[in-house]
Design a protein around this motif. Sequence first.
Motif, PDB file in Angstrom:
ATOM      1  N   GLY A 224       5.368  51.664  26.619  1.00 34.94           N
ATOM      2  CA  GLY A 224       5.597  50.443  27.374  1.00 34.94           C
ATOM      3  C   GLY A 224       5.818  50.744  28.834  1.00 34.94           C
ATOM      4  N   THR A 225       5.294  49.905  29.703  1.00 31.56           N
ATOM      5  CA  THR A 225       5.484  50.072  31.141  1.00 31.56           C
ATOM      6  C   THR A 225       6.050  48.786  31.723  1.00 31.56           C
ATOM      7  N   GLY A 226       6.578  48.882  32.863  1.00 26.31           N
ATOM      8  CA  GLY A 226       7.098  47.703  33.542  1.00 26.31           C
ATOM      9  C   GLY A 226       6.182  47.255  34.653  1.00 26.31           C
ATOM     10  N   THR A 227       4.904  47.585  34.520  1.00 23.92           N
ATOM     11  CA  THR A 227       3.942  47.214  35.557  1.00 23.92           C
ATOM     12  C   THR A 227       2.759  46.474  34.915  1.00 23.92           C
ATOM     13  N   ALA A 228       2.105  45.708  35.733  1.00 31.21           N
ATOM     14  CA  ALA A 228       0.937  44.969  35.240  1.00 31.21           C
ATOM     15  C   ALA A 228      -0.305  45.838  35.341  1.00 31.21           C
ATOM     16  N   ALA A 229      -1.183  45.718  34.339  1.00 32.65           N
ATOM     17  CA  ALA A 229      -2.444  46.451  34.393  1.00 32.65           C
ATOM     18  C   ALA A 229      -3.378  45.767  35.382  1.00 32.65           C
ATOM     19  N   PRO A 230      -4.309  46.514  35.975  1.00 37.71           N
ATOM     20  CA  PRO A 230      -5.249  45.912  36.922  1.00 37.71           C
ATOM     21  C   PRO A 230      -6.108  44.854  36.233  1.00 37.71           C
ATOM     22  N   GLY A 231      -6.505  43.887  37.013  1.00 40.01           N
ATOM     23  CA  GLY A 231      -7.408  42.877  36.466  1.00 40.01           C
ATOM     24  C   GLY A 231      -6.692  41.597  36.100  1.00 40.01           C
ATOM     25  N   GLU A 232      -7.473  40.566  35.834  1.00 37.36           N
ATOM     26  CA  GLU A 232      -6.928  39.252  35.495  1.00 37.36           C
ATOM     27  C   GLU A 232      -6.153  39.321  34.186  1.00 37.36           C
ATOM     28  N   GLY A 233      -4.970  38.746  34.168  1.00 37.36           N
ATOM     29  CA  GLY A 233      -4.155  38.748  32.962  1.00 37.36           C
ATOM     30  C   GLY A 233      -3.549  40.091  32.652  1.00 37.36           C
ATOM     31  N   GLY A 234      -3.471  40.980  33.647  1.00 33.89           N
ATOM     32  CA  GLY A 234      -3.000  42.342  33.408  1.00 33.89           C
ATOM     33  C   GLY A 234      -1.559  42.422  32.935  1.00 33.89           C
ATOM     34  N   ASP A 235      -0.735  41.406  33.258  1.00 32.05           N
ATOM     35  CA  ASP A 235       0.660  41.480  32.842  1.00 32.05           C
ATOM     36  C   ASP A 235       0.861  40.884  31.450  1.00 32.05           C
ATOM     37  N   ARG A 236      -0.268  40.508  30.772  1.00 30.94           N
ATOM     38  CA  ARG A 236      -0.112  39.945  29.435  1.00 30.94           C
ATOM     39  C   ARG A 236      -1.116  40.560  28.464  1.00 30.94           C
ATOM     40  N   ARG A 237      -1.329  41.875  28.589  1.00 34.17           N
ATOM     41  CA  ARG A 237      -2.253  42.512  27.649  1.00 34.17           C
ATOM     42  C   ARG A 237      -1.876  43.976  27.467  1.00 34.17           C
ATOM     43  N   VAL A 238      -2.561  44.616  26.503  1.00 33.71           N
ATOM     44  CA  VAL A 238      -2.321  46.031  26.249  1.00 33.71           C
ATOM     45  C   VAL A 238      -3.602  46.810  26.487  1.00 33.71           C
ATOM     46  N   GLU A 239      -3.449  48.096  26.695  1.00 34.53           N
ATOM     47  CA  GLU A 239      -4.576  49.020  26.793  1.00 34.53           C
ATOM     48  C   GLU A 239      -4.460  50.048  25.687  1.00 34.53           C
ATOM     49  N   ILE A 240      -5.600  50.591  25.254  1.00 33.49           N
ATOM     50  CA  ILE A 240      -5.606  51.605  24.194  1.00 33.49           C
ATOM     51  C   ILE A 240      -6.392  52.796  24.700  1.00 33.49           C
TER      52      ILE A 240
END
Length: 245
Positions: A224-240
Amino acid sequence: MSGARGWLRLIPVALLVTAVLAGVVTWVRADGIEGDLAGRSRSALAAAGIRGGDVSFSGRQATLSGFPADQAGRALGIVQGVEGVESAAVSGGAAPNPPSVTTTPPSTTSPPSSSSAPPSTTSSAPPTDRAGVQDELDAQLADTPIEFKPNTAQLTPAGTQAARAVAKLLKDAPDDLRYRITGHVGAGPGGRASAVRLSQSRARAVVRLLTAGGVPANRLLVRGTGTAAPGEGGDRRVEITVEER
């Protein structure tokens, strides 16, 4: 006596005159009936579109003549149906020829063959190396990202479907690969610590769907991170991220 003999001589004359008059009346009446039947028969034939022949009457007996062989049978039936006609016949007594029916035999010609080969039904094989799995995974998540409802660890309906599709991909991947699930949450009113906790909860929610879809739990890592991922909706998704063991 002479007067009586005169009357007697007049009786045959009177009878003759009466007979003649009766014959005339009968002839006139018969001619009128025949003319009426002939007129109505011709009208019925014309209404049916049948021409090229004629119909005559002797009393109430009709005689048809001059009709083409393929129409004589139909004309005969029409005249017989006219009210007042007792019988009808084709001139000469010959039965009308039935309409000819031409039967076309079924074609035995084979359909033209297509020069192009039929489409292949063989699906492409799933990737078997780390780079191939990562590329496939990135393309899938770019098309349908795993998203959550705002400020919660609850997936949206579309996010749930996306996670289940990812589970199928990872389940079929080689056993020597593992996957890091990273949740992203932008900084909010609760500060960084709260953002990290929410991002971890989101990553765990995805892990639960992946394991339910058949991916072994020992191949899944949570981050878990406390930062938003790049791109639209980055603060409401996960990366794998795909990693090798």
